[in-house]
Structures are given as structure tokens and as C-alpha cells.
Write a protein that holds these residues in place. Sequence first.
Motif, short mmCIF file in Angstrom:
data_model
loop_
_atom_site.label_atom_id
_atom_site.label_comp_id
_atom_site.label_asym_id
_atom_site.label_seq_id
_atom_site.Cartn_x
_atom_site.Cartn_y
_atom_site.Cartn_z
N SER A 133 10.97 -4.38 -3.93
CA SER A 133 12.41 -4.08 -3.99
C SER A 133 12.70 -3.53 -5.54
N CYS A 134 13.80 -2.80 -5.65
CA CYS A 134 13.84 -2.13 -7.14
C CYS A 134 14.01 -3.16 -8.40
N GLN A 135 14.50 -4.46 -8.08
CA GLN A 135 14.80 -5.27 -9.16
C GLN A 135 13.64 -6.05 -9.47
N TYR A 136 12.46 -6.03 -8.55
CA TYR A 136 11.23 -6.66 -9.00
C TYR A 136 10.25 -5.75 -9.40
N VAL A 137 9.28 -6.58 -10.16
CA VAL A 137 8.17 -5.81 -10.71
C VAL A 137 6.76 -6.49 -10.00
N PRO A 138 6.39 -5.84 -9.09
CA PRO A 138 5.21 -6.43 -8.16
C PRO A 138 3.83 -6.88 -8.86
N ASP A 139 3.52 -6.21 -9.86
CA ASP A 139 2.39 -6.55 -10.73
C ASP A 139 2.44 -7.01 -12.14
N PHE A 140 3.54 -7.47 -12.47
CA PHE A 140 4.03 -7.98 -13.70
C PHE A 140 2.83 -8.96 -14.50
N THR A 141 2.09 -9.74 -13.50
CA THR A 141 0.98 -10.61 -13.97
C THR A 141 -0.21 -9.78 -14.83
N GLU A 142 -0.32 -8.56 -14.20
CA GLU A 142 -1.32 -7.76 -14.61
C GLU A 142 -1.38 -7.03 -15.60
N HIS A 143 -0.18 -6.76 -15.94
CA HIS A 143 0.34 -5.90 -17.23
C HIS A 143 0.52 -6.75 -18.25
N ALA A 144 0.46 -8.24 -18.36
CA ALA A 144 0.58 -8.95 -19.33
C ALA A 144 -0.55 -8.73 -20.52
N GLU A 145 -0.46 -9.11 -21.67
CA GLU A 145 -1.25 -8.91 -22.60
C GLU A 145 -2.43 -9.83 -22.54
N PRO A 146 -3.59 -9.58 -22.92
CA PRO A 146 -4.75 -10.18 -22.45
C PRO A 146 -4.58 -11.78 -23.02
N ARG A 147 -4.23 -12.14 -23.99
CA ARG A 147 -4.00 -13.25 -24.41
C ARG A 147 -3.26 -14.42 -23.68
N PHE A 148 -2.29 -13.84 -22.64
CA PHE A 148 -1.56 -14.56 -21.66
C PHE A 148 -2.05 -14.53 -20.50
N ARG A 149 -2.53 -15.75 -19.98
CA ARG A 149 -3.04 -16.03 -18.47
C ARG A 149 -1.73 -16.29 -17.65
N ILE A 150 -1.46 -15.59 -16.80
CA ILE A 150 -0.21 -16.04 -15.92
C ILE A 150 -0.45 -16.33 -14.62
N LYS A 151 -0.06 -17.51 -14.03
CA LYS A 151 -0.39 -17.76 -12.81
C LYS A 151 1.17 -17.74 -11.95
N ASN A 152 1.57 -16.86 -11.10
CA ASN A 152 2.79 -16.79 -10.59
C ASN A 152 3.00 -17.35 -9.06
N ILE A 153 3.67 -18.22 -8.80
CA ILE A 153 4.09 -18.74 -7.50
C ILE A 153 5.43 -18.40 -7.04
N GLY A 154 5.97 -17.35 -7.43
CA GLY A 154 7.22 -16.73 -6.90
C GLY A 154 7.08 -16.39 -5.66
N VAL A 155 8.27 -16.20 -4.97
CA VAL A 155 8.48 -15.72 -3.62
C VAL A 155 8.33 -14.29 -3.61
N ASN A 156 7.75 -13.77 -2.54
CA ASN A 156 7.54 -12.23 -2.17
C ASN A 156 8.57 -11.73 -1.65
N SER A 157 9.30 -10.80 -2.15
CA SER A 157 10.84 -10.25 -1.49
C SER A 157 10.20 -9.51 -0.37
N ASP A 158 9.25 -8.89 -0.24
CA ASP A 158 8.98 -8.32 0.99
C ASP A 158 8.80 -9.11 2.39
N GLN A 159 8.27 -10.10 1.98
CA GLN A 159 8.07 -11.12 3.07
C GLN A 159 9.21 -11.86 3.54
N ALA A 160 10.02 -12.56 2.33
CA ALA A 160 10.82 -13.25 2.59
C ALA A 160 12.28 -12.77 2.75
N GLY A 161 12.44 -11.96 1.78
CA GLY A 161 14.01 -10.98 1.50
C GLY A 161 14.94 -11.99 0.96
#
Length: 311
Positions: free
Chosen positions: A104-132
Motif C-alpha cells: 500500500s502506498c503509505q507503507y515501505v515494505p522493505d524498510f528493515t533492509e535499507h537501514a544503515e548497517p549499524r542498526f539491526r531491526i526486527k519488525n513484528i508489524g502487521v502486513n497490510s497486504d494480508q490484513a488490510g
Amino acid sequence: MDEIPDLFRNGNFLDCALASGSDCWQHYAALGLIGVFDSALDGLARFGGEESLFYTGATLWIQGNESLAEVYLKACNAPAAGKLLALIQKPRIDILTQVPTGTSCQYVPDFTEHAEPRFRIKNIGVNSDQAGPWSPISQPGNIHEYVRGDFRPDFYLCREIEWQPVPPNLHELECPIFCHTEDYDIHLQATFPRYQSFSRVITCGSYEWRDLSRMLPVPVCTFPMAYSLPNGLPEPGPGVRDIDLFLSGTIFHPYHTDKARLVHRLLAGADKSLNLKVVSKHMPAPEYFSLLGRAKICLPFVRFDGSMPTR
């Protein structure tokens, strides 16, 4: 400008940053905190004291100038400087997030992959494609299920707490826990008990800050740039823009009766020769950006005066 120090102390960084003609360190510190780096650093350089040193260091770190940030923080004796310096000097900063993802236009599907290397991000957020945005979302499990092995979050951040339930024992995390909220008014009965578990509540604009800071027993602050742009935005297309006005989103959903009334007024008073495109749903990003490129005008709906539109 006597109110600027009070606004800053109480977390309304947006109004502090927008206070034109202000010449106190709080104004420039607020500019740095919301990402207006050059003006912030130039202004803070004119002031002495621990506050100037700390917020110069913080601004430099947010800007990405880590080595110079350390210089200023080491020179500052404030306890907050020591805490930030210890965080910066860690070889890796772990962050547990609960941020919606999807196409969906207001979400960034791969934001964890584009974080700076010093940041390790684990995301447990809902997937808007599945839940809406309007579908039931299952309750997240025990917070300790997400903190395993060598992953020990330095802080937790939930964006749009009103759109997704948080783990019931979130308060047991041994780190600062932050949440962002926008549509707090309609969801207040459901979300009010959750707010009290957080170290700080973040919202986009001053209107929301005034409401929430009066209601909540936890600190509230403003940060206007809670929504990011996706990577790979298309180039503006050539040719004629054939759509005069484009609207999309929850146009006629019962959740947004206020938006429906505005759209009905708009359609009733529109010139019949205008080419209007009204889509009552959230669209995948490619389709959304294609229609944006064809439109002369696109009006985002903003619930609160002075707030940052999500789109």
C-alpha cells in the motif's frame, strides 16, 4: 518568546522549530531533532552550556556525523550525553519495531533492509497486504518471544498504535518503549490503556500534542516526519495530466464519516466538465503513483489542523 522553553521542555518540538524570530537554544535544538540540520548547528554554535553541547551532538548523530557527535557528547557533562554516547559507541544498535508493512502506498515494505548497517531491526508489524487496514488483526504473543539469542533491543518503537495491538506484556521489555499515534481520537477507548505502557508517545502535529499531553500520564512529543517515502519513486511522466482532481483512500467507509461529508460536498459543487477520479480504497503503490502522475491536483485528508499528511 518565553513560551518556547516551556514548549520544548514539554515535548512540542514542532512549534519550537516553527517559531520564526526565536533566538533561544531550544528553537535550534528542536530544528536539529526534526532534521533541519544546518540551521540547527549554526544556531546552537552561538550558545554555550551543556544544552548546546548535548543537542549539537544529538543533531550531528541524527545527521550521520557520528565521529563529530562523539566529540561534543564527550565534552558534555549532562547525564543524557553519557547515555547517548554509550548508545552511539555500541558496535550494533538493536531495534524492535512494530511498523505496518506491505505494498500500500503509505507503507515501505522493505524498510528493515535499507537501514544503515549499524542498526539491526526486527519488525513484528502487521502486513497490510494480508490484513488490510480494516480487517481483524491477531493479538501479538508474549514480548519475550521476539527477544531471543543475542538480540537485545536498545529500544522499541510502534508506529500507528491505533492500527495494531501490541504484545500484552510489552511493559516487561528492559529498554525504552516508544509509540507513534495519529488517529487517537476515534480509537481512544481501545488505545488509552495501551498508551500508559510507553516511555514516550510521539505524534505528528501540535494539535494532537495538546490533546494527548493533557490526557496521558506519560510524556508526549511531536515529530512531523513519521511517514517515509518508498524507495524507487517513479519519474514524473511526460504528457498531459488528464485528471483534474484525484482522491483515494477510505472515501466512503463508515469509519470516516467526516471525510464522506467533505467528498459529497465536493462532488455536488464540482463543475461537470471537470474530470474527477475518486477511488474508495487503498491502492498498490505502482497504481497509486501512476494516477498521481496523471492528476493536476490530489488532496490528502488531514484530520487535525497543522498535522503532516500521511501521503
